[in-house]
Design a protein around this motif. Structure first.
Motif, PDB file in Angstrom:
ATOM      1  N   ALA A  14      31.664  25.183   9.144  1.00 15.98           N
ATOM      2  CA  ALA A  14      31.986  25.031  10.563  1.00 15.98           C
ATOM      3  C   ALA A  14      33.077  26.027  10.929  1.00 15.98           C
ATOM      4  CB  ALA A  14      32.447  23.610  10.846  1.00 15.98           C
ATOM      5  N   ASP A  15      33.138  26.367  12.186  1.00  6.86           N
ATOM      6  CA  ASP A  15      34.125  27.305  12.709  1.00  6.86           C
ATOM      7  C   ASP A  15      34.019  28.694  12.102  1.00  6.86           C
ATOM      8  OD1 ASP A  15      35.192  25.397  14.470  1.00  6.86           O
ATOM      9  OD2 ASP A  15      36.480  24.596  12.887  1.00  6.86           O
ATOM     10  N   ARG A  16      32.796  29.087  11.802  1.00  5.68           N
ATOM     11  CA  ARG A  16      32.482  30.452  11.382  1.00  5.68           C
ATOM     12  C   ARG A  16      31.498  30.968  12.426  1.00  5.68           C
ATOM     13  NH1 ARG A  16      36.218  29.812   8.249  1.00  5.68           N
ATOM     14  NH2 ARG A  16      36.078  29.736   6.008  1.00  5.68           N
ATOM     15  N   LEU A  17      31.724  32.156  12.930  1.00  3.62           N
ATOM     16  CA  LEU A  17      30.983  32.614  14.094  1.00  3.62           C
ATOM     17  C   LEU A  17      29.472  32.630  13.888  1.00  3.62           C
ATOM     18  CD1 LEU A  17      31.153  33.571  16.998  1.00  3.62           C
ATOM     19  CD2 LEU A  17      31.231  35.902  16.128  1.00  3.62           C
ATOM     20  N   PHE A  18      29.003  33.275  12.846  1.00  3.47           N
ATOM     21  CA  PHE A  18      27.546  33.393  12.687  1.00  3.47           C
ATOM     22  C   PHE A  18      26.871  32.047  12.412  1.00  3.47           C
ATOM     23  CE2 PHE A  18      28.468  37.826  12.814  1.00  3.47           C
ATOM     24  CZ  PHE A  18      27.318  38.397  13.339  1.00  3.47           C
ATOM     25  N   PRO A  19      27.399  31.224  11.514  1.00  4.85           N
ATOM     26  CA  PRO A  19      26.772  29.901  11.358  1.00  4.85           C
ATOM     27  C   PRO A  19      26.795  29.080  12.649  1.00  4.85           C
ATOM     28  CG  PRO A  19      28.184  30.353   9.494  1.00  4.85           C
ATOM     29  CD  PRO A  19      28.425  31.447  10.503  1.00  4.85           C
ATOM     30  N   ASP A  20      27.910  29.150  13.386  1.00  4.88           N
ATOM     31  CA  ASP A  20      27.986  28.426  14.654  1.00  4.88           C
ATOM     32  C   ASP A  20      26.978  28.977  15.663  1.00  4.88           C
ATOM     33  OD1 ASP A  20      29.986  26.867  13.578  1.00  4.88           O
ATOM     34  OD2 ASP A  20      31.615  27.794  14.729  1.00  4.88           O
ATOM     35  N   LEU A  21      26.830  30.285  15.699  1.00  6.55           N
ATOM     36  CA  LEU A  21      25.845  30.908  16.589  1.00  6.55           C
ATOM     37  C   LEU A  21      24.425  30.482  16.235  1.00  6.55           C
ATOM     38  CD1 LEU A  21      26.848  34.652  17.116  1.00  6.55           C
ATOM     39  CD2 LEU A  21      25.975  33.096  18.853  1.00  6.55           C
ATOM     40  N   ILE A  22      24.114  30.491  14.967  1.00  6.25           N
ATOM     41  CA  ILE A  22      22.769  30.118  14.513  1.00  6.25           C
ATOM     42  C   ILE A  22      22.482  28.668  14.875  1.00  6.25           C
ATOM     43  CG2 ILE A  22      21.341  29.753  12.453  1.00  6.25           C
ATOM     44  CD1 ILE A  22      22.954  32.279  11.324  1.00  6.25           C
ATOM     45  N   ARG A  23      23.441  27.783  14.594  1.00  3.75           N
ATOM     46  CA  ARG A  23      23.245  26.369  14.930  1.00  3.75           C
ATOM     47  C   ARG A  23      23.067  26.189  16.440  1.00  3.75           C
ATOM     48  NH1 ARG A  23      26.630  25.565  10.228  1.00  3.75           N
ATOM     49  NH2 ARG A  23      28.540  25.953  11.405  1.00  3.75           N
ATOM     50  N   ALA A  24      23.860  26.899  17.231  1.00  2.00           N
ATOM     51  CA  ALA A  24      23.755  26.788  18.693  1.00  2.00           C
ATOM     52  C   ALA A  24      22.395  27.282  19.180  1.00  2.00           C
ATOM     53  CB  ALA A  24      24.885  27.579  19.359  1.00  2.00           C
ATOM     54  N   CYS A  25      21.934  28.394  18.635  1.00  2.00           N
ATOM     55  CA  CYS A  25      20.617  28.918  19.034  1.00  2.00           C
ATOM     56  C   CYS A  25      19.500  27.966  18.622  1.00  2.00           C
ATOM     57  CB  CYS A  25      20.391  30.308  18.436  1.00  2.00           C
ATOM     58  SG  CYS A  25      21.371  31.606  19.218  1.00  2.00           S
ATOM     59  N   GLU A  26      19.589  27.420  17.409  1.00  2.00           N
ATOM     60  CA  GLU A  26      18.563  26.479  16.952  1.00  2.00           C
ATOM     61  C   GLU A  26      18.517  25.230  17.822  1.00  2.00           C
ATOM     62  OE1 GLU A  26      19.903  26.043  12.841  1.00  2.00           O
ATOM     63  OE2 GLU A  26      18.002  26.898  12.189  1.00  2.00           O
ATOM     64  N   LYS A  27      19.692  24.712  18.192  1.00  2.00           N
ATOM     65  CA  LYS A  27      19.767  23.465  18.968  1.00  2.00           C
ATOM     66  C   LYS A  27      19.702  23.716  20.479  1.00  2.00           C
ATOM     67  CE  LYS A  27      22.588  21.135  15.497  1.00  2.00           C
ATOM     68  NZ  LYS A  27      23.917  20.569  15.207  1.00  2.00           N
ATOM     69  N   ARG A  28      19.727  24.998  20.855  1.00  2.00           N
ATOM     70  CA  ARG A  28      19.753  25.383  22.278  1.00  2.00           C
ATOM     71  C   ARG A  28      20.960  24.774  22.991  1.00  2.00           C
ATOM     72  NH1 ARG A  28      14.123  24.653  21.210  1.00  2.00           N
ATOM     73  NH2 ARG A  28      13.018  26.636  21.403  1.00  2.00           N
ATOM     74  N   GLU A  29      22.111  24.875  22.328  1.00  5.52           N
ATOM     75  CA  GLU A  29      23.367  24.369  22.877  1.00  5.52           C
ATOM     76  C   GLU A  29      24.326  25.542  23.093  1.00  5.52           C
ATOM     77  OE1 GLU A  29      23.352  20.075  20.531  1.00  5.52           O
ATOM     78  OE2 GLU A  29      24.850  21.578  19.999  1.00  5.52           O
ATOM     79  N   ASN A  30      25.078  25.492  24.172  1.00  2.00           N
ATOM     80  CA  ASN A  30      26.053  26.537  24.436  1.00  2.00           C
ATOM     81  C   ASN A  30      27.133  26.540  23.366  1.00  2.00           C
ATOM     82  OD1 ASN A  30      24.643  27.332  26.687  1.00  2.00           O
ATOM     83  ND2 ASN A  30      25.911  26.155  28.099  1.00  2.00           N
ATOM     84  N   LEU A  31      27.753  27.681  23.194  1.00  2.00           N
ATOM     85  CA  LEU A  31      28.735  27.898  22.134  1.00  2.00           C
ATOM     86  C   LEU A  31      30.129  28.006  22.739  1.00  2.00           C
ATOM     87  CD1 LEU A  31      28.998  28.601  19.049  1.00  2.00           C
ATOM     88  CD2 LEU A  31      28.879  30.985  19.753  1.00  2.00           C
ATOM     89  N   VAL A  32      31.110  27.459  22.034  1.00  2.00           N
ATOM     90  CA  VAL A  32      32.509  27.606  22.424  1.00  2.00           C
ATOM     91  C   VAL A  32      33.168  28.488  21.371  1.00  2.00           C
ATOM     92  CG1 VAL A  32      34.678  26.387  22.835  1.00  2.00           C
ATOM     93  CG2 VAL A  32      32.511  25.327  23.508  1.00  2.00           C
ATOM     94  N   ILE A  33      33.838  29.556  21.823  1.00  2.00           N
ATOM     95  CA  ILE A  33      34.503  30.460  20.874  1.00  2.00           C
ATOM     96  C   ILE A  33      35.992  30.526  21.192  1.00  2.00           C
ATOM     97  CG2 ILE A  33      32.480  31.798  20.258  1.00  2.00           C
ATOM     98  CD1 ILE A  33      33.225  33.886  22.243  1.00  2.00           C
ATOM     99  N   ARG A  34      36.773  30.770  20.144  1.00  2.00           N
ATOM    100  CA  ARG A  34      38.233  30.728  20.276  1.00  2.00           C
ATOM    101  C   ARG A  34      38.811  32.016  20.853  1.00  2.00           C
ATOM    102  NH1 ARG A  34      37.334  28.767  15.010  1.00  2.00           N
ATOM    103  NH2 ARG A  34      37.970  30.779  14.215  1.00  2.00           N
ATOM    104  N   TYR A  35      38.442  33.132  20.311  1.00  2.00           N
ATOM    105  CA  TYR A  35      39.064  34.409  20.682  1.00  2.00           C
ATOM    106  C   TYR A  35      37.983  35.443  21.000  1.00  2.00           C
ATOM    107  CZ  TYR A  35      43.287  32.359  18.692  1.00  2.00           C
ATOM    108  OH  TYR A  35      44.357  31.542  18.431  1.00  2.00           O
ATOM    109  N   PRO A  36      37.409  35.404  22.201  1.00  2.00           N
ATOM    110  CA  PRO A  36      36.298  36.310  22.511  1.00  2.00           C
ATOM    111  C   PRO A  36      36.673  37.794  22.491  1.00  2.00           C
ATOM    112  CG  PRO A  36      36.935  35.044  24.457  1.00  2.00           C
ATOM    113  CD  PRO A  36      37.705  34.495  23.298  1.00  2.00           C
TER     114      PRO A  36
END
Length: 166
Positions: free
Chosen positions: A4-26
């Motif tokens: 958790a809290d790793r950009l690529f795994p979080d991105l992949i999970r968000a894309c799979e679940k079709r959920e928006n992503l929250v990022i800390r330091y864009p």
């Protein structure tokens, strides 16, 4: 790294679940690269250590080309677009632990002494990550798929090395 809290795994999970992503330091800039790039550098270093001994001992950096130093927001937008997802992202405004705004690696030593350079750009690296994860989702045989990606990288590396010599 599926933590958790790793950009690529979080991105992949968000894309799979079709959920928006929250990022800390864009706007944070990071040295993005595919894992095969530094592995190739470490293998080249191991070969030189075996052949020449302590002459090659010490600290080494195996990082991306300058063009691959991009903000988190660029990587997220590119990834979402390449995945073909309709999700979006937003900045997290909660207090976060300090993170450096810019992280870069100086790979001059590896380039000079090992004649090592990264061969893939950031876009190509992201494409490899996406194709690997989509293959996993589709239930493909991942050992064979991973072996094929590694072989393609080796072939790309060989062509790159030939171009350096020519």
């Amino acid at each position: 790294d599926f933590a958790a809290d790793r950009l690529f795994p979080d991105l992949i999970r968000a894309c799979e679940k079709r959920e928006n992503l929250v990022i800390r330091y864009p706007q944070a800039i990071r040295p993005w690269q595919h894992v095969l790039e530094p592995l190739a550098g470490y293998l080249r270093l191991a070969k030189r250590l075996f052949e020449c001994g302590n002459k090659f001992s010490g600290a080494w950096n195996f990082g991306p080309n300058e063009a691959s130093f991009k903000p988190v927001s660029w990587v997220v937008n590119h990834f979402i677009d390449k995945w073909g997802s309709e999700i979006s992202w937003e900045k997290q405004y909660l207090e976060q632990p300090y993170e450096a705004g810019i992280l870069k690696l100086d790979c001059t030593k590896a380039a000079h002494f090992l004649e090592w350079r990264p061969i893939m750009g950031l876009e190509q690296s992201i494409d490899l990550v996406i194709s690997w994860h989509k293959a996993q989702i589709e239930g493909k045989k991942m050992k064979e798929f991973s072996d094929a990606q590694i072989l393609n990288y080796i072939n790309l590396s060989s062509k790159f090395q030939e171009n350096l010599i020519d």
